[in-house]
Design a protein around this motif. Structure first.
Motif, mmCIF file in Angstrom:
data_model
loop_
_atom_site.group_PDB
_atom_site.id
_atom_site.type_symbol
_atom_site.label_atom_id
_atom_site.label_comp_id
_atom_site.label_asym_id
_atom_site.label_seq_id
_atom_site.Cartn_x
_atom_site.Cartn_y
_atom_site.Cartn_z
ATOM 1 N N LYS A 1 -11.321 -0.885 13.881
ATOM 2 C CA LYS A 1 -11.294 -1.155 12.590
ATOM 3 C C LYS A 1 -12.674 -0.341 11.889
ATOM 4 O O LYS A 1 -12.927 -0.391 10.519
ATOM 5 C CB LYS A 1 -11.408 -2.353 11.991
ATOM 6 C CG LYS A 1 -9.824 -3.047 12.278
ATOM 7 C CD LYS A 1 -10.056 -4.775 11.860
ATOM 8 C CE LYS A 1 -8.484 -5.227 12.147
ATOM 9 N NZ LYS A 1 -8.587 -6.639 11.844
ATOM 10 N N ARG A 2 -13.511 -0.104 12.727
ATOM 11 C CA ARG A 2 -14.965 0.355 12.274
ATOM 12 C C ARG A 2 -15.592 1.681 12.744
ATOM 13 O O ARG A 2 -15.386 1.854 13.862
ATOM 14 C CB ARG A 2 -16.044 -0.883 12.665
ATOM 15 C CG ARG A 2 -15.744 -2.117 12.086
ATOM 16 C CD ARG A 2 -16.793 -3.017 12.765
ATOM 17 N NE ARG A 2 -16.786 -2.971 14.075
ATOM 18 C CZ ARG A 2 -18.266 -3.224 14.539
ATOM 19 N NH1 ARG A 2 -19.280 -2.952 14.011
ATOM 20 N NH2 ARG A 2 -18.011 -2.761 16.023
ATOM 21 N N ALA A 3 -16.074 2.279 11.861
ATOM 22 C CA ALA A 3 -16.636 3.699 12.287
ATOM 23 C C ALA A 3 -18.233 3.735 11.715
ATOM 24 O O ALA A 3 -18.407 2.856 10.675
ATOM 25 C CB ALA A 3 -16.018 4.861 11.686
ATOM 26 N N ALA A 4 -19.180 4.262 12.441
ATOM 27 C CA ALA A 4 -20.514 4.115 11.892
ATOM 28 C C ALA A 4 -20.849 5.652 11.419
ATOM 29 O O ALA A 4 -20.459 6.738 12.160
ATOM 30 C CB ALA A 4 -21.544 3.961 13.095
ATOM 31 N N LEU A 5 -21.826 5.960 10.245
ATOM 32 C CA LEU A 5 -22.165 7.199 9.845
ATOM 33 C C LEU A 5 -23.703 7.105 10.595
ATOM 34 O O LEU A 5 -24.384 6.099 10.223
ATOM 35 C CB LEU A 5 -22.173 7.522 8.408
ATOM 36 C CG LEU A 5 -22.615 8.677 8.039
ATOM 37 C CD1 LEU A 5 -22.057 9.932 8.552
ATOM 38 C CD2 LEU A 5 -22.675 8.716 6.261
ATOM 39 N N VAL A 6 -24.086 8.370 11.434
ATOM 40 C CA VAL A 6 -25.341 8.306 12.025
ATOM 41 C C VAL A 6 -26.013 9.605 11.896
ATOM 42 O O VAL A 6 -27.058 9.747 12.848
ATOM 43 C CB VAL A 6 -25.022 7.820 13.471
ATOM 44 C CG1 VAL A 6 -24.532 6.467 13.533
ATOM 45 C CG2 VAL A 6 -24.215 8.676 14.257
ATOM 46 N N ASP A 7 -25.721 10.299 10.972
ATOM 47 C CA ASP A 7 -26.405 11.571 11.014
ATOM 48 C C ASP A 7 -26.270 12.197 9.548
ATOM 49 O O ASP A 7 -25.514 11.749 8.831
ATOM 50 C CB ASP A 7 -25.928 12.427 12.090
ATOM 51 C CG ASP A 7 -26.998 13.482 12.638
ATOM 52 O OD1 ASP A 7 -28.109 13.588 11.878
ATOM 53 O OD2 ASP A 7 -27.061 14.063 13.661
ATOM 54 N N VAL A 8 -26.716 13.399 9.402
ATOM 55 C CA VAL A 8 -26.694 14.277 8.344
ATOM 56 C C VAL A 8 -25.139 14.958 8.119
ATOM 57 O O VAL A 8 -24.576 14.905 9.050
ATOM 58 C CB VAL A 8 -27.469 15.429 8.288
ATOM 59 C CG1 VAL A 8 -27.414 16.283 7.117
ATOM 60 C CG2 VAL A 8 -29.121 15.044 8.204
ATOM 61 N N THR A 9 -24.815 14.803 6.866
ATOM 62 C CA THR A 9 -23.280 15.407 6.737
ATOM 63 C C THR A 9 -23.656 16.673 6.059
ATOM 64 O O THR A 9 -24.687 17.093 5.626
ATOM 65 C CB THR A 9 -22.559 14.479 5.466
ATOM 66 O OG1 THR A 9 -23.374 14.836 4.493
ATOM 67 C CG2 THR A 9 -22.440 13.025 5.839
ATOM 68 N N ASP A 10 -22.691 17.607 6.352
ATOM 69 C CA ASP A 10 -22.557 18.982 5.922
ATOM 70 C C ASP A 10 -21.183 19.474 5.590
ATOM 71 O O ASP A 10 -20.157 18.442 5.343
ATOM 72 C CB ASP A 10 -23.144 19.667 6.872
ATOM 73 C CG ASP A 10 -22.184 19.861 8.292
ATOM 74 O OD1 ASP A 10 -21.390 19.376 8.422
ATOM 75 O OD2 ASP A 10 -23.090 20.123 9.311
ATOM 76 N N ALA A 11 -20.904 20.726 5.180
ATOM 77 C CA ALA A 11 -19.687 21.233 5.018
ATOM 78 C C ALA A 11 -18.544 20.822 6.056
ATOM 79 O O ALA A 11 -17.356 20.548 5.681
ATOM 80 C CB ALA A 11 -19.591 22.583 4.573
#
Length: 235
Positions: free
Chosen positions: A53-63
């Protein structure tokens, strides 16, 4: 707020450094001291799948993050909560706003746990949550963008496409005072940043702690800014 569970023992790789310019869109990122690497069930670019049910965002996003997000939800369709843990910003503002709209379209909740850090372009992704949850001890950082010619928001007309893109996005995401919120972020020049507490951000987005969510104890932070940069084109 949503229980942090095992996340506290497994937080993030060091953020990638922003480039001088971006061909695909503006860059906005505020670096921070690296923490422990997040260990998840699977990795998709800057995302870590924590459980069904869960995900984490842990860095810079890009295209490329858009394709990462789509692949993650294709393989793990039950994900309903995006934990924003260590989020320096984006290398592509245009793609970042598209990603935010995808988060909203999928109805995901966004949650910043105690000790979580959401900075610069990542703030737009937090705002994309259908339900936005902030634990005490979370932090945010905002600042003005700057294009490849060194211009910042005040160098363009208020109703220019460059400025309108963000105000329209905030309105679409349900921010009660989208223009005031945008003005607040731009009151700090690109070479600096304004740090906001969980309480500060709750006042802006109109969200409070929810009774069915575990709230972790506040954690003191001593943030430092390593870089702040933008690229040229906007959505």
């Amino acid at each position: 707020m949503f229980a942090l569970i095992a996340l506290t023992a497994s937080i993030v790789a060091a953020p990638a450094a922003a480039q001088e310019r971006a061909d695909e869109g503006a860059e906005r990122a505020v670096a921070f001291a690296p923490k422990q690497a997040t260990v998840g069930v699977a990795d998709y670019g800057p995302f870590r799948v924590l459980d069904e049910k869960r995900a984490a965002l842990v860095d810079v996003t890009d295209a490329a993050t858009i394709a990462d997000f789509e692949a993650m939800l294709r393989d793990h369709p039950g994900i309903a909560i995006l934990e924003l843990v260590e989020c320096p910003g984006t290398d592509d503002d245009s793609a970042n706003l598209k990603l935010g709209r995808m988060i909203r379209a999928r109805g995901l909740a966004t949650h910043v746990p105690a000790g979580g850090s959401v900075r610069s372009g990542a703030v737009e992704l937090f705002l994309a949550g259908k339900r936005r949850l902030i634990d005490d001890g979370a932090e945010f950082a905002v600042h003005a963008w700057r294009d490849s010619d060194g211009r910042e928001p005040a160098d363009y007309a208020p109703d220019s496409p460059y400025n309108r893109a963000y105000v329209d996005y905030y309105r679409e995401m349900g921010v009660a005072q989208p223009q005031a919120f945008y003005d607040m972020t731009n009151a700090v020049p690109n070479a600096d940043a304004r740090w906001l507490t969980a309480q500060d951000m709750r006042r802006w987005v109109g969200e409070a702690r929810d009774g069915d969510v575990t709230v972790a104890a506040p954690q003191e932070q001593s943030p430092s800014i390593a870089y702040l940069d933008l690229g040229s084109r906007f959505p």
